[in-house]
Design an enzyme around this catalytic site. Sequence first.
Site, PDB file in Angstrom:
ATOM      1  N   ASN A   1      -2.063   0.383   6.663  1.00 26.50           N
ATOM      2  CA  ASN A   1      -1.603  -0.894   7.221  1.00 26.50           C
ATOM      3  C   ASN A   1      -0.734  -1.720   6.268  1.00 26.50           C
ATOM      4  OD1 ASN A   1      -3.643  -1.760   5.570  1.00 26.50           O
ATOM      5  ND2 ASN A   1      -4.859  -2.756   7.160  1.00 26.50           N
TER       6      ASN A   1
ATOM      7  N   TYR B   1     -12.207  -2.294  -4.053  1.00 31.25           N
ATOM      8  CA  TYR B   1     -12.720  -2.448  -2.680  1.00 31.25           C
ATOM      9  C   TYR B   1     -14.247  -2.331  -2.627  1.00 31.25           C
ATOM     10  CZ  TYR B   1      -8.272  -2.651  -0.093  1.00 31.25           C
ATOM     11  OH  TYR B   1      -7.069  -3.040   0.448  1.00 31.25           O
TER      12      TYR B   1
ATOM     13  N   LYS C   1       0.824  -1.212   0.000  1.00 30.75           N
ATOM     14  CA  LYS C   1       0.000   0.000   0.000  1.00 30.75           C
ATOM     15  C   LYS C   1       0.862   1.268   0.000  1.00 30.75           C
ATOM     16  CE  LYS C   1      -4.033  -2.201   2.179  1.00 30.75           C
ATOM     17  NZ  LYS C   1      -5.054  -2.109   3.265  1.00 30.75           N
TER      18      LYS C   1
ATOM     19  N   GLU D   1      -9.103 -10.695  -8.134  1.00 30.13           N
ATOM     20  CA  GLU D   1      -8.153  -9.599  -7.909  1.00 30.13           C
ATOM     21  C   GLU D   1      -6.945  -9.699  -8.846  1.00 30.13           C
ATOM     22  OE1 GLU D   1      -9.320  -8.966  -3.199  1.00 30.13           O
ATOM     23  OE2 GLU D   1      -7.276  -9.576  -3.715  1.00 30.13           O
TER      24      GLU D   1
ATOM     25  N   HIS E   1      -2.130  -5.355   1.446  1.00 29.49           N
ATOM     26  CA  HIS E   1      -3.402  -6.047   1.217  1.00 29.49           C
ATOM     27  C   HIS E   1      -3.078  -7.461   0.773  1.00 29.49           C
ATOM     28  CE1 HIS E   1      -7.234  -7.257  -0.604  1.00 29.49           C
ATOM     29  NE2 HIS E   1      -6.509  -7.699  -1.614  1.00 29.49           N
TER      30      HIS E   1
HETATM   31  P1  ATP Z   1      -7.019  -5.883   3.106  1.00 30.56           P
HETATM   32  O1  ATP Z   1      -8.328  -6.184   2.418  1.00 30.56           O
HETATM   33  O2  ATP Z   1      -6.522  -4.491   2.830  1.00 30.56           O
HETATM   34  O3  ATP Z   1      -5.992  -6.944   2.866  1.00 30.56           O
HETATM   35  P2  ATP Z   1      -8.011  -6.992   5.515  1.00 30.56           P
HETATM   36  O4  ATP Z   1      -8.529  -8.085   4.639  1.00 30.56           O
HETATM   37  O5  ATP Z   1      -7.102  -7.381   6.636  1.00 30.56           O
HETATM   38  O6  ATP Z   1      -7.245  -5.903   4.663  1.00 30.56           O
HETATM   39  P3  ATP Z   1     -10.619  -5.816   5.436  1.00 30.56           P
HETATM   40  O7  ATP Z   1     -11.647  -6.117   6.453  1.00 30.56           O
HETATM   41  O8  ATP Z   1     -10.745  -6.435   4.086  1.00 30.56           O
HETATM   42  O9  ATP Z   1      -9.203  -6.153   6.079  1.00 30.56           O
HETATM   43  O10 ATP Z   1     -10.571  -4.234   5.292  1.00 30.56           O
HETATM   44  C1  ATP Z   1      -9.953  -3.624   4.152  1.00 30.56           C
HETATM   45  C2  ATP Z   1      -9.194  -2.426   4.603  1.00 30.56           C
HETATM   46  O11 ATP Z   1     -10.104  -1.453   5.104  1.00 30.56           O
HETATM   47  C3  ATP Z   1      -8.215  -2.704   5.739  1.00 30.56           C
HETATM   48  O12 ATP Z   1      -6.951  -3.095   5.282  1.00 30.56           O
HETATM   49  C4  ATP Z   1      -8.155  -1.367   6.435  1.00 30.56           C
HETATM   50  O13 ATP Z   1      -7.194  -0.511   5.829  1.00 30.56           O
HETATM   51  C5  ATP Z   1      -9.540  -0.810   6.224  1.00 30.56           C
HETATM   52  N1  ATP Z   1     -10.353  -1.079   7.408  1.00 30.56           N
HETATM   53  C6  ATP Z   1     -10.908  -2.235   7.771  1.00 30.56           C
HETATM   54  N2  ATP Z   1     -11.592  -2.131   8.914  1.00 30.56           N
HETATM   55  C7  ATP Z   1     -11.473  -0.837   9.284  1.00 30.56           C
HETATM   56  C8  ATP Z   1     -11.956  -0.066  10.362  1.00 30.56           C
HETATM   57  N3  ATP Z   1     -12.711  -0.612  11.323  1.00 30.56           N
HETATM   58  N4  ATP Z   1     -11.624   1.240  10.411  1.00 30.56           N
HETATM   59  C9  ATP Z   1     -10.875   1.796   9.448  1.00 30.56           C
HETATM   60  N5  ATP Z   1     -10.382   1.121   8.383  1.00 30.56           N
HETATM   61  C10 ATP Z   1     -10.672  -0.169   8.307  1.00 30.56           C
HETATM   62 MG    MG Z   2      -9.683  -7.688   2.910  1.00 26.31          MG
END
Ligand code: ATP
Ligand code: MG
Length: 137
Positions: A112, A49, A9, A126, A115
């Site tokens: 974070n 997303y 990211k 994807e 992804h």
């Molecule tokens: P990613 O899809 O980016 O790999 P993930 O699968 O661990 O991450 P997801 O639940 O898919 O988590 O959420 C996608 C992204 O949205 C997260 O990486 C984070 O940056 C953001 N996100 C998720 N939950 C929250 C939250 N509660 N508050 C703010 N941002 C969030």
């Molecule tokens: Mg995810």
Amino acid sequence: MERTLSIIKPDAVAKGVIGKILDRFESNGLTIAATKKLQLSRKEAETFYAVHSERPFFNDLVDFMISGPVVVSVLTGEDAMKKNRDLMGATNPKEAAAGTIRADFAENIDANAVHGSDSLENAAVEIAFFFAEKEIS
Ligand code: ATP
Ligand code: MG
């Protein structure tokens, strides 16, 4: 042999840790079958997303994902999807296990670092979003 999609990211790209993160994959038995650096458009980030479009953090997530270039990669190997998720650590870096990518390189739940696809079905979608089949080897 599984395939999964990784995105380094904008926060991690800006920090200059592309190489360190790619090394985590290669050092843990994953092969980088394709990789490229690119700038997502708002429309692309919204599409990528789309599953989160109703979530309160959606606009912040899209803003963040287009705030700078990203590095997208296809990772292959045995159990590649879960292995990548394990290497990444928990979504919130404060909860990520020691030694994971998010524990070591991420600041907070918004920025974070990485992804990773969360299922083989999503991985296929994807990967096709970013790569032509002939680019993957
Ligand atoms: P990613 O899809 O980016 O790999 P993930 O699968 O661990 O991450 P997801 O639940 O898919 O988590 O959420 C996608 C992204 O949205 C997260 O990486 C984070 O940056 C953001 N996100 C998720 N939950 C929250 C939250 N509660 N508050 C703010 N941002 C969030
Ligand atoms: Mg995810």
